[in-house]
Motif scaffolding. Structure first.
Motif, PDB file in Angstrom:
ATOM      1  N   VAL A   1       0.778  -1.245   0.000  1.00  0.00           N
ATOM      2  CA  VAL A   1       0.000   0.000   0.000  1.00  0.00           C
ATOM      3  C   VAL A   1       0.810   1.296   0.000  1.00  0.00           C
ATOM      4  O   VAL A   1       0.265   2.348  -0.338  1.00  0.00           O
ATOM      5  N   LEU A   2       2.077   1.249   0.392  1.00  0.00           N
ATOM      6  CA  LEU A   2       2.811   2.521   0.525  1.00  0.00           C
ATOM      7  C   LEU A   2       3.722   2.850  -0.664  1.00  0.00           C
ATOM      8  O   LEU A   2       4.429   3.862  -0.642  1.00  0.00           O
ATOM      9  N   SER A   3       3.681   2.014  -1.702  1.00  0.00           N
ATOM     10  CA  SER A   3       4.496   2.310  -2.893  1.00  0.00           C
ATOM     11  C   SER A   3       4.148   3.654  -3.522  1.00  0.00           C
ATOM     12  O   SER A   3       5.054   4.372  -3.956  1.00  0.00           O
ATOM     13  N   PRO A   4       2.865   4.025  -3.603  1.00  0.00           N
ATOM     14  CA  PRO A   4       2.557   5.309  -4.263  1.00  0.00           C
ATOM     15  C   PRO A   4       3.255   6.502  -3.614  1.00  0.00           C
ATOM     16  O   PRO A   4       3.487   7.510  -4.273  1.00  0.00           O
ATOM     17  N   ILE A   5       3.567   6.408  -2.308  1.00  0.00           N
ATOM     18  CA  ILE A   5       4.297   7.522  -1.687  1.00  0.00           C
ATOM     19  C   ILE A   5       5.727   7.096  -1.329  1.00  0.00           C
ATOM     20  O   ILE A   5       6.390   7.737  -0.513  1.00  0.00           O
ATOM     21  N   LYS A   6       6.171   6.028  -1.970  1.00  0.00           N
ATOM     22  CA  LYS A   6       7.573   5.580  -1.866  1.00  0.00           C
ATOM     23  C   LYS A   6       8.046   5.458  -0.413  1.00  0.00           C
ATOM     24  O   LYS A   6       9.181   5.812  -0.091  1.00  0.00           O
ATOM     25  N   THR A   7       7.145   4.966   0.449  1.00  0.00           N
ATOM     26  CA  THR A   7       7.514   4.820   1.863  1.00  0.00           C
ATOM     27  C   THR A   7       7.657   3.335   2.170  1.00  0.00           C
ATOM     28  O   THR A   7       6.973   2.794   3.031  1.00  0.00           O
ATOM     29  N   THR A   8       8.563   2.686   1.459  1.00  0.00           N
ATOM     30  CA  THR A   8       8.604   1.225   1.488  1.00  0.00           C
ATOM     31  C   THR A   8       9.863   0.655   2.127  1.00  0.00           C
ATOM     32  O   THR A   8      10.075  -0.547   2.104  1.00  0.00           O
ATOM     33  N   SER A   9      10.687   1.527   2.693  1.00  0.00           N
ATOM     34  CA  SER A   9      11.912   1.022   3.316  1.00  0.00           C
ATOM     35  C   SER A   9      11.614   0.568   4.746  1.00  0.00           C
ATOM     36  O   SER A   9      11.422   1.385   5.646  1.00  0.00           O
ATOM     37  N   ILE A  10      11.553  -0.742   4.949  1.00  0.00           N
ATOM     38  CA  ILE A  10      11.289  -1.292   6.283  1.00  0.00           C
ATOM     39  C   ILE A  10      12.575  -1.964   6.751  1.00  0.00           C
ATOM     40  O   ILE A  10      13.002  -2.964   6.171  1.00  0.00           O
ATOM     41  N   VAL A  11      13.203  -1.381   7.752  1.00  0.00           N
ATOM     42  CA  VAL A  11      14.481  -1.937   8.210  1.00  0.00           C
ATOM     43  C   VAL A  11      14.509  -2.041   9.725  1.00  0.00           C
ATOM     44  O   VAL A  11      13.841  -1.275  10.425  1.00  0.00           O
ATOM     45  N   GLU A  12      15.266  -2.994  10.213  1.00  0.00           N
ATOM     46  CA  GLU A  12      15.465  -3.085  11.653  1.00  0.00           C
ATOM     47  C   GLU A  12      16.277  -1.865  12.067  1.00  0.00           C
ATOM     48  O   GLU A  12      17.296  -1.549  11.438  1.00  0.00           O
ATOM     49  N   GLY A  13      15.815  -1.145  13.073  1.00  0.00           N
ATOM     50  CA  GLY A  13      16.552   0.044  13.482  1.00  0.00           C
ATOM     51  C   GLY A  13      15.875   0.716  14.657  1.00  0.00           C
ATOM     52  O   GLY A  13      14.770   0.331  15.057  1.00  0.00           O
ATOM     53  N   GLU A  14      16.549   1.744  15.174  1.00  0.00           N
ATOM     54  CA  GLU A  14      16.091   2.448  16.375  1.00  0.00           C
ATOM     55  C   GLU A  14      14.682   3.014  16.235  1.00  0.00           C
ATOM     56  O   GLU A  14      14.353   3.615  15.214  1.00  0.00           O
ATOM     57  N   VAL A  15      13.901   2.888  17.293  1.00  0.00           N
ATOM     58  CA  VAL A  15      12.592   3.539  17.330  1.00  0.00           C
ATOM     59  C   VAL A  15      12.760   4.874  18.056  1.00  0.00           C
ATOM     60  O   VAL A  15      13.881   5.326  18.287  1.00  0.00           O
ATOM     61  N   GLY A  16      11.660   5.537  18.414  1.00  0.00           N
ATOM     62  CA  GLY A  16      11.748   6.816  19.104  1.00  0.00           C
ATOM     63  C   GLY A  16      12.125   6.645  20.565  1.00  0.00           C
ATOM     64  O   GLY A  16      12.072   5.537  21.110  1.00  0.00           O
ATOM     65  N   THR A  17      12.486   7.757  21.194  1.00  0.00           N
ATOM     66  CA  THR A  17      12.819   7.714  22.616  1.00  0.00           C
ATOM     67  C   THR A  17      11.596   7.287  23.433  1.00  0.00           C
ATOM     68  O   THR A  17      11.717   6.515  24.383  1.00  0.00           O
ATOM     69  N   ASP A  18      10.425   7.798  23.043  1.00  0.00           N
ATOM     70  CA  ASP A  18       9.222   7.579  23.853  1.00  0.00           C
ATOM     71  C   ASP A  18       8.648   6.178  23.690  1.00  0.00           C
ATOM     72  O   ASP A  18       8.405   5.487  24.679  1.00  0.00           O
ATOM     73  N   ASN A  19       8.435   5.751  22.445  1.00  0.00           N
ATOM     74  CA  ASN A  19       7.902   4.394  22.295  1.00  0.00           C
ATOM     75  C   ASN A  19       9.004   3.363  22.529  1.00  0.00           C
ATOM     76  O   ASN A  19       8.725   2.170  22.646  1.00  0.00           O
ATOM     77  N   GLY A  20      10.241   3.845  22.656  1.00  0.00           N
ATOM     78  CA  GLY A  20      11.341   2.954  23.029  1.00  0.00           C
ATOM     79  C   GLY A  20      11.087   2.250  24.358  1.00  0.00           C
ATOM     80  O   GLY A  20      11.525   1.111  24.558  1.00  0.00           O
ATOM     81  N   PHE A  21      10.350   2.915  25.271  1.00  0.00           N
ATOM     82  CA  PHE A  21      10.039   2.281  26.562  1.00  0.00           C
ATOM     83  C   PHE A  21       9.098   1.091  26.366  1.00  0.00           C
ATOM     84  O   PHE A  21       9.221   0.076  27.046  1.00  0.00           O
ATOM     85  N   LEU A  22       8.155   1.215  25.445  1.00  0.00           N
ATOM     86  CA  LEU A  22       7.246   0.100  25.140  1.00  0.00           C
ATOM     87  C   LEU A  22       8.019  -1.045  24.500  1.00  0.00           C
ATOM     88  O   LEU A  22       7.790  -2.218  24.795  1.00  0.00           O
ATOM     89  N   VAL A  23       8.954  -0.676  23.627  1.00  0.00           N
ATOM     90  CA  VAL A  23       9.772  -1.687  22.946  1.00  0.00           C
ATOM     91  C   VAL A  23      10.669  -2.399  23.962  1.00  0.00           C
ATOM     92  O   VAL A  23      10.817  -3.618  23.924  1.00  0.00           O
TER      93      VAL A  23
END
Lengths: 506, 506
Positions: free
Chosen positions: A427-449
């Motif tokens: 679904v995200l090809s039309p806006i070229k948002t297709t790079s899914i990689v293992e990597g750092e999340v945000g500081t805030d949701n990092g606590f949930l992670v």
């Protein structure tokens, strides 16, 4: 039933089987001879080339396996993309990108009325009030705030001035958490902690300038966060840090710092790339550089009360499983906080509003959260995780700027990363948002992670992000409405497809 | 001799001329008939197509003219490129670009030891001393300074703070020439002088913010130079100006301003793009914005004495005709003045040093001049022109940054522009510095040009020049050694080819 049917079939096949060397009737004699000759040639060939044929069969089996197994797995696995993801995704992207959103105008209002939303400030609490009121107007299923105790650091007047070999006022910003001070001393320049260790005997009574060239944020920021205690350990009386950025227009960058327990606290501030190089070049020319650092900064004795603010659309099927999207409401005092992170919270909020306005009811609850105090304590993220980890299905933070969206950094199982790639590709090809990689999340949701829940961060074009990060340059003129709309589309689509995901993510 | 020879030749040709219809001897009878038939066909063709043939002849003549006339003119005209230009040009470019120059390191030393060289400051005079000493060490034929009386403006402490609807300190820089002041008033925002005229009844007692979007420097700078008096004319109590730049990282840009006679003087300062937009957006949201502008700035009652500094290589043939190359030594107080204009003076100086080090003796004198006070008065350029216009053969200033050189702006006769294009095409192609266009010269050599002497300015890639122009961002980190070397090559080559020019330029 299936196995019985298979058995029946195999018996039938056996009964009708004509082996190539069997004679079935006399009229076949001639053709049989020809056939027999052909058979022996084939037999000879098989005997001669059996290894190659075996390999060929193996390869064919392998190809069949590679093609068939994933198809079967996808057809029958219990965890998979929802059928509606594609349809809703198109609708969301079409609306956000073609028709536009209010992301830019809402952000403009937020940062114009409430710039400099540092923890403990009236500006931050006024901003949170405004967000909450607007969320109530938006008619979400639940709008609420949770109190969070936050540090209350205030900058006060401050300056850094070269007194020798000439008088020159520098652009500077005290670092968040620094104590006050009025220090006049010679400067010693180091480019790394290693060099500081090497020169440790020369540090006593001096101001240490950490002039480390920016490589990447996480590597270089250690001089900002840890420079003061490293300098104080060897008797340094103050620490100046080259701003954490690859490019400057006379621009100092603030940010949080931490004192190490058991080491004297000394005042610490960031200076510009230009002035850091100037002092370094003076040192190279054997000039003694004397600087006065004056700071009235203080951490208030009492913590302040701030709030996480949130709103949600209840899920239709699993209302108690929550997909969290968000950013942080606080910013540095000198910044308008448009990129960091007004844009992040507004884009997540606008994503939820778009889903609602399209009349889409997600299967799981989708909640937008504006965390507080990300910049100098992250108490908002910590408090949220303490209360809501259990109900969290997935979380996505946006805190690297809302420029051109590129994809998502993910902290989750390999399977989940594959699953999100499936969503992005679908679904995200039309806006070229297709790079899914293992990597750092945000500081805030990092606590949930950290608490074991899978999470992600929206990744955008950050090529200029650190030019204005934590500066007075972080303002509306850096924002692009159409890029923000694409970020809204990316967040809304990913959140919805995850909320409608069939099965679990981990 | 030539005309006599031509005459002889033409007689010979006439005697031997065989007209196509003449019978020369009887054996030619048959062929004559054939020839006559051919002749009549041709004659018929000519009669039929005479217009086309006439056109064809005209075109051929035109082509011959286009090719031959310039060749003849160049061969015989008394004003032309010197034979040595090509050879020396190659040597200069090879040395500057391949072997490198000291331009970057000399500039680094200059701006490190003497940043902020504003007229009247110790820094500027120390810098001029240093340049003079270095020039003496370089062994030029003549090194000297001429005293110049310059204005002496000092900044002092200053601040601009939003007091309502919230308290917010702005990054700001007082404008050069502004008076002191401590003004607290409501802000009125205008985007142009026209809008100010329209809103003139609302200006009294207010601070006027000129929030004009940058188009190009010469258009937009009028708000900086003339904003204060325009605001004061309608009763404004102070003038704030959106910094004259297309891009900002929280960066205020200073620069000179002028009070109009007969209008009250009011304090005036530049604020950043970010804060100008913020105030504009507050106004759009119907917020009353109150600002305090505090400035201790003053123009000292007594002018200071500064100096133009110069050095030269005497010309071998016309020592009294001078080709001037240069830049200005002064800079704004907050800038290191690397691009504006330490780079300009150092590149011109290094160009002369390179010519000398290669043992090249120019036909005319080449002089490098470091003008003083370009930034807030241009008394250096004026004083130089008063003393030396008569002896000036040509002048080239570099004051738009020494990045990638592209060519030269020229103020001269069309013929001279063509002549310089000839030089550029012949020798400056290897460094792609071949754009010769009629256009503005520098502020300093502009006085020589106003006095009727031809002049030019080195043109470089100025795509980012106004990002850091007149700011603390104008520092060594913006300089590129190899680009500076190319500027040295361009200046040295052009100066030498002009100094060896055969004939006059005007």
């Amino acid at each position: 039933m299936a196995s019985q049917y298979t058995k029946l079939q195999s018996i039938e096949v056996e009964d009708n089987l004509l082996l190539p060397y069997q004679v079935s009737n006399p009229t076949q004699k001639k053709s049989q001879n020809k056939f027999a000759s052909y058979f022996y040639r084939v037999k000879g060939y098989i005997i001669k080339k059996w290894k190659i044929l075996l390999l060929l069969m193996f390869v064919l089996l392998l190809i069949a396996g590679v093609i068939l197994i994933p198809v079967l797995v996808l057809r029958y696995k219990t965890s998979t993309i929802s059928d509606q993801c594609d349809e809703y995704g198109k609708e969301i992207i079409n609306n956000a990108v073609q028709k536009g959103t209010e992301a830019y105008s809402r952000l403009s209002t937020l940062v114009t009325l409430f710039p400099g939303r540092l923890s403990g400030s009236e500006q931050l609490e006024n901003a949170i009030d405004w967000i909450q009121d607007m969320m109530l107007d938006d008619g979400f299923d639940l709008v609420k705030t949770d109190d969070v105790e936050v540090t209350h650091w205030v900058r006060g007047d401050e300056s850094a001035t070269i007194l020798q070999p000439y008088h020159r006022k520098m652009n500077m910003l005290g670092l968040g958490g620094s104590i006050a001070g009025n220090v006049t001393a010679e400067v010693i320049v180091v480019s790394s902690f290693d060099e500081l260790d090497t020169l440790q005997d020369q540090v006593k009574g001096k101001i240490v300038l950490f002039n480390a060239i920016f490589t990447n944020y996480s590597s270089t920021v250690q001089y900002r966060s840890g420079g003061a205690s490293a300098a104080a350990k060897y008797g340094g009386v103050a620490a100046l840090v080259r701003s954490i950025t690859p490019y400057s227009l006379g621009t100092p960058h603030t940010g949080v710092m931490f004192y190490q327990d058991g080491i004297d606290k000394i005042p610490t501030a960031a200076i510009t790339l230009e002035d850091a190089d100037l002092i370094q070049n003076l040192a190279i020319l054997n000039q003694t550089v004397i600087v006065n650092l004056y700071m009235e900064a203080q951490t208030m004795p009492t913590n302040a009360i701030s709030r996480n603010v949130m709103a949600q659309i209840n899920g239709s099927t699993y209302p108690d499983e929550v997909v969290v999207i968000g950013g942080h409401t606080d910013s540095w005092d000198v910044a308008q906080g448009a990129m960091d992170d007004g844009g992040g919270i507004v884009v997540a909020w606008e994503a939820l509003r778009l889903i609602k306005s399209l009349g889409i009811i997600p299967k799981r609850t989708i909640r937008v959260v504006g965390w507080t105090n990300e910049e100098n304590g992250a108490a908002g993220g910590a408090a949220y995780a303490q209360l809501y980890t259990n109900e969290t299905f997935f979380s996505i933070e946006s805190d690297i700027g809302v420029t051109q969206p590129l994809g998502f950094n993910v902290m989750a199982s390999e399977q989940t990363i594959t699953d999100l790639q499936l969503i992005a590709d679908k679904v995200l090809s039309p806006i070229k948002t297709t790079s899914i990689v293992e990597g750092e999340v945000g500081t805030d949701n990092g606590f949930l992670v950290s608490n074991g829940k899978p999470g992600a961060q929206l990744i955008t074009d950050e090529s200029k992000y650190f030019w204005y990060h934590h500066t007075a340059g972080d303002a509306m003129d850096k924002m692009d409405p159409s890029q923000m709309n694409q970020c809204v589309a990316a967040m809304a689509t990913m959140a919805l497809c995850i909320s409608n995901w069939v099965g679990q993510l981990n």
